[in-house]
Enzyme design. Sequence first.
Site, short mmCIF file in Angstrom:
data_model
loop_
_atom_site.label_atom_id
_atom_site.label_comp_id
_atom_site.label_asym_id
_atom_site.label_seq_id
_atom_site.Cartn_x
_atom_site.Cartn_y
_atom_site.Cartn_z
N THR A 31 0.83 -1.21 0.00
CA THR A 31 0.00 0.00 0.00
C THR A 31 0.87 1.26 0.00
O THR A 31 1.70 1.45 0.88
CB THR A 31 -0.91 0.01 1.24
OG1 THR A 31 -1.62 -1.22 1.31
CG2 THR A 31 -1.89 1.17 1.18
N MET A 69 0.83 -2.63 4.31
CA MET A 69 0.20 -3.24 5.48
C MET A 69 0.58 -4.71 5.58
O MET A 69 0.81 -5.37 4.58
CB MET A 69 -1.31 -3.11 5.39
CG MET A 69 -2.05 -3.70 6.59
SD MET A 69 -3.83 -3.63 6.36
CE MET A 69 -4.35 -4.96 7.44
N ASP A 101 4.27 -9.23 5.11
CA ASP A 101 4.95 -9.88 3.99
C ASP A 101 6.34 -9.29 3.83
O ASP A 101 6.51 -8.07 3.74
CB ASP A 101 4.15 -9.68 2.69
CG ASP A 101 4.70 -10.50 1.54
OD1 ASP A 101 5.35 -11.53 1.80
OD2 ASP A 101 4.47 -10.11 0.38
#
Length: 358
Positions: free
Chosen positions: A180, A298, A301
């Site tokens: 994001t 967000m 990962d």
Amino acid sequence: MGKPIKVLVVDDSALVRQTLIEILKSDPDITVVGAAADPLAAAEKLREVVPDVITLDIEMPRMDGLTFLRKLMSQHPIPVVICSSLAEEGDETTFRALEYGAVEIITKPKVGTKQFLEESRIRIIDAVRAAAQAKVRTMTGGATLKVAPKLDADVILAKATPGTPNFRTTEKVVLVGASTGGTEALLTFLQALPLDCPAIAVVQHMPEHFTAAFAKRLDGICRIHVKEAADNDTLLRGQALIAPGSKHMLLKRSGTRYHVEVKDGPLVSRHRPSVDVLFRSGARYAGKNAVGVIMTGMGDDGAKGMREMFDAGAYNIAQDEASCVVFGMPQEAIKHGGVNKVMPLTAIAAEIVRVCKD
């Protein structure tokens, strides 16, 4: 559990609206507070309720989504997730939506196999969660949201041929992960790199087909060459390879040549492509010759993979909180102990050049 995320769905298709509503309602941390068939109807809804996130189509009657987005961001900023079939085509309109302030771009859900629908559900819910935490949001607070079980990079890496490369090399390779807010962050980063910069491989969470247009757009703006990665592409100085949407990308090495493997597979850390897959392959095949960069996004990962790179001797950089749209991914990488340096987005390119000097 904190207050649920309030979402307003805006799309001219009754079927798409209903599908989105059902997907969003399946998550206990999300509540749909309204639906509208076009931006003018959405404006009426906004007089009654202020959502935390708006999902917005682009092609609609009476007023297009881009016009509505510009008006919204200038008058009453609310995090917006663009949900459009144009995202599949990588249409220039979707890039303008990001420039106007949209937080995420996702493709519309389609009827398909059970696996396809489940992956679509995960991507839509994650996009809304990310938008709710983005800095554009005017409301304070926010709940810690539950994350569904997820696969790790072993499901992809286990299929790769293990082993240590037979030839030594000092050639550096830069591995970058973002989500994001990453499209604009990558533009800033790649524009600042010199023509002779080290080879770069990038995983940015974005829809299938969108990455080809994204890479082409960056290639026309940046000094370096930028392209969507194809299987077995060689990593070259002065070039950045962008992982294709909906494909995993691994770093591989043959002798002194670094190249990428592009392959199918399940979602890893709720994503495909996954930053963890790229980073963990980097730890395996580049080791101390790798430089890792984790940017805005967000979730977590990339956190495990970055720690593995760190343990293998790589030098890792995390974007700082002040310059992130969402600090989640860098924060998790820092918590995992895999980061050497935390710095503003605008300083990362110069640090890469410094670290990679012979």
